[in-house]
Write an enzyme that holds these catalytic residues in place. Structure first.
Site, PDB file in Angstrom:
ATOM      1  N   HIS A  37     126.198  15.175 116.905  1.00 39.41           N
ATOM      2  CA  HIS A  37     127.383  15.990 117.100  1.00 39.41           C
ATOM      3  C   HIS A  37     127.621  16.260 118.599  1.00 39.41           C
ATOM      4  O   HIS A  37     127.610  17.387 119.057  1.00 39.41           O
ATOM      5  CB  HIS A  37     127.177  17.318 116.348  1.00 39.41           C
ATOM      6  CG  HIS A  37     128.430  18.102 116.118  1.00 39.41           C
ATOM      7  ND1 HIS A  37     129.579  17.913 116.822  1.00 39.41           N
ATOM      8  CD2 HIS A  37     128.687  19.097 115.238  1.00 39.41           C
ATOM      9  CE1 HIS A  37     130.481  18.763 116.396  1.00 39.41           C
ATOM     10  NE2 HIS A  37     129.984  19.494 115.431  1.00 39.41           N
ATOM     11  N   GLU A  82     122.598  19.953 117.051  1.00 44.21           N
ATOM     12  CA  GLU A  82     123.920  19.596 117.546  1.00 44.21           C
ATOM     13  C   GLU A  82     123.846  19.600 119.075  1.00 44.21           C
ATOM     14  O   GLU A  82     122.966  20.217 119.668  1.00 44.21           O
ATOM     15  CB  GLU A  82     124.965  20.607 117.055  1.00 44.21           C
ATOM     16  CG  GLU A  82     124.784  21.994 117.648  1.00 44.21           C
ATOM     17  CD  GLU A  82     126.038  22.500 118.331  1.00 44.21           C
ATOM     18  OE1 GLU A  82     126.801  21.669 118.848  1.00 44.21           O
ATOM     19  OE2 GLU A  82     126.242  23.718 118.348  1.00 44.21           O
ATOM     20  N   ASP A  99     126.092  23.764 113.751  1.00 45.71           N
ATOM     21  CA  ASP A  99     126.520  24.375 115.016  1.00 45.71           C
ATOM     22  C   ASP A  99     125.821  25.720 115.154  1.00 45.71           C
ATOM     23  O   ASP A  99     125.719  26.464 114.190  1.00 45.71           O
ATOM     24  CB  ASP A  99     128.035  24.607 115.009  1.00 45.71           C
ATOM     25  CG  ASP A  99     128.793  23.292 115.004  1.00 45.71           C
ATOM     26  OD1 ASP A  99     128.143  22.242 115.170  1.00 45.71           O
ATOM     27  OD2 ASP A  99     130.019  23.330 114.841  1.00 45.71           O
TER      28      ASP A  99
END
Ligand SMILES: [Zn+2]
Ligand SMILES: [Zn+2]
Length: 485
Positions: free
Chosen positions: A253, A41, A16
């Site tokens: 993600h 992500e 992230d």
């Protein structure tokens, strides 16, 4: 972000990240690396978030209004990241507004996380770093530890509790107690996974929530959705991909439809192949492998041969602009694009080298293999019986030659060019080779020689390059009309 390199193949896995600095961490930074693959992500694959300042002010206003009215604020968070950011924000505000209402951290985990932040201060934002000598932003003055027994205690407070999506655990336990009162406030992160209570609260304004089959919960509390989270947004992802310009991008993600949209943008706007694989799906990506090799003289020589191509220049502006005089515009365009084919040899403990293909056989001590086709072709010579030797079934050497001579004459008339070579024992046209066959069991015969007693067999072989020529000659031979001789 993680940078991994195996041999010459390099990749970055982002985890992230956020391309805009927040209160506690600086913006993600990365060197301009040469990458084969970037795995990014994509939680906010299509979102572009509005200004941070406005979002922060809204959050503080909502919290202040709630505690001023005697309510309790529940902030479900994960241990690392947003908890610290929001906490700095609240501490700052509490200081300015001189508020005395307690702020609690539910779990030892978050306290522990704060310890890591203190240790890794160098990762944090410029502002946190600058004030560090006088005041460590992670030494929260107003933050206290929360005890389970305090859930039902009267009076306003702010509580950080894990997990972030109200998917279970302590935050859900507190939520069950506080949700029925309209004085209270729950702040939700910008994203909650589908199926969690957090996700249910975000979709519409439910007044009742099914906790399980038998339990229903009245939700009368205020709900405030935060859109600052430690994830990057679409612009951030595009900026990073553009900056790094990797050979390939994989999005992970995130949610499938949003990822597909972003994948399309990366493909069309940046021209970089992109994948958005599902969990457990395998993606194969070609990697880079540099080999330093020596090149043989023959190979270099072969690549020095010019490869001129001449083409007519097409005038781009026939009406003629600044260049009216055609004399300055050469009509002929010459290009010289050279490609050399070589063979890369990699031997153990030896430096790799590139050879010309002719050198390979020499190096390996091998003979050149050539695939040749063969056919034993019968020719009816009954009419020439009298020219045959008196001794039955055996042809003397001179007879053999006379058959070939006969055939030579015939072919010379039929094949234009007349490039037939007579070697006495055999004839040759390009790679096509003809000789008289005396082997009754010749494996290139299709017709059984017993039934063709009148025939003389000619063994023909040729290489694949002369396939067409071969069948032309064979058809001439098969239609051999001896009577004409
Ligand atoms: Zn995440
Ligand atoms: Zn034969």
């Amino acid at each position: 972000m993680f940078y991994a390199k195996v041999g010459d193949t390099a990749m970055v896995y982002t985890g992230d990240y956020n391309m805009t600095p927040d209160r506690h961490l600086g913006a993600a930074q990365i060197d301009r690396l040469q990458l084969d693959l970037l795995i990014s992500e994509s939680t906010y694959a299509t979102t572009i978030r509005d200004s941070k300042y406005g979002r922060e002010r809204e959050f503080l206003k909502a919290v202040h209004k709630c505690v001023a009215g005697g309510g309790k604020v529940l902030i479900p968070t994960f241990a690392l990241g947003r908890a610290q950011e929001l906490c700095i924000l609240l501490e700052d505000y509490w200081e300015r507004m001189n508020l005395k209402i307690p702020i609690y951290f539910s779990s030892g985990l978050t306290m522990q996380a704060n310890m890591y932040y203190k240790m890794l201060i160098s990762w944090t934002s410029q502002k946190v770093k600058e004030t560090y000598s006088t005041h460590n932003a992670f030494d929260f003055k107003h933050v206290l530890n929360f005890d389970r027994s305090m859930i039902a205690a009267p009076g306003p407070c702010v509580l950080f509790a894990t997990p972030g999506w109200l998917s279970g655990g302590f935050s859900l336990e507190v939520f069950k107690q506080w949700a029925p009162s309209e004085m209270n406030l729950v702040t939700l992160p910008g994203y909650c996974a589908a199926g969690t209570i957090g996700h249910k609260l975000m979709s519409g304004k439910p007044t009742k929530i099914d906790l399980d089959k038998n339990t229903q919960l009245d939700v009368r509390c205020q709900i405030h959705q935060l859109s600052f989270s430690p994830h990057t947004d679409a612009k951030g992802i595009m900026d990073l991909v553009k900056f790094l310009s990797p050979k390939h991008v994989i999005l992970v993600h995130g949610e499938k439809p949003k990822m597909a949209t972003l994948k399309g943008r990366i493909n069309s706007e940046l021209g970089i192949p992109c994948d958005d694989p599902a969990n457990n799906e395998t993606v194969s990506i070609s990697s880079t492998h540099y080999v330093k090799a020596r090149a043989s003289d023959t190979f270099i020589q072969s690549s020095l041969n010019p490869n001129f191509k001449f083409s007519k220049r097409i005038s781009e502006d026939e009406s003629g602009s600044w260049l009216k005089d055609r004399k300055f515009m050469p009509q002929l365009q010459v290009t010289d694009k050279r490609t050399a084919e070589g063979i890369l040899i990699e031997e153990k403990n030896k430096k790799a080298k590139i050879l010309h293909q002719d050198e390979l056989l020499l190096m390996l001590g091998e003979k050149k293999h050539e695939v040749r086709f063969a056919y034993c072709c019968p020719i009816n010579v009954s009419n020439l019986e009298e020219t045959k030797s008196t001794s039955d079934n055996v042809l003397c050497t001179s007879d053999r030659c006379s058959w070939l001579q006969l055939l030579n004459n015939k072919l010379s008339g039929e094949i234009s060019g007349g490039n037939i070579q007579d070697f006495g024992e055999h004839l040759q046209v390009e790679s096509f080779d003809i000789s008289v066959c005396l082997n009754d069991k010749c494996r290139y015969r299709i017709i059984d020689s017993q039934n063709k007693s009148e025939a003389v067999f000619f063994c023909c072989t040729w290489s694949v390059a002369d396939e067409k020529l071969a069948w032309k000659i064979i058809s001439i031979m098969e239609n051999f009309d001896c009577e004409s001789h």
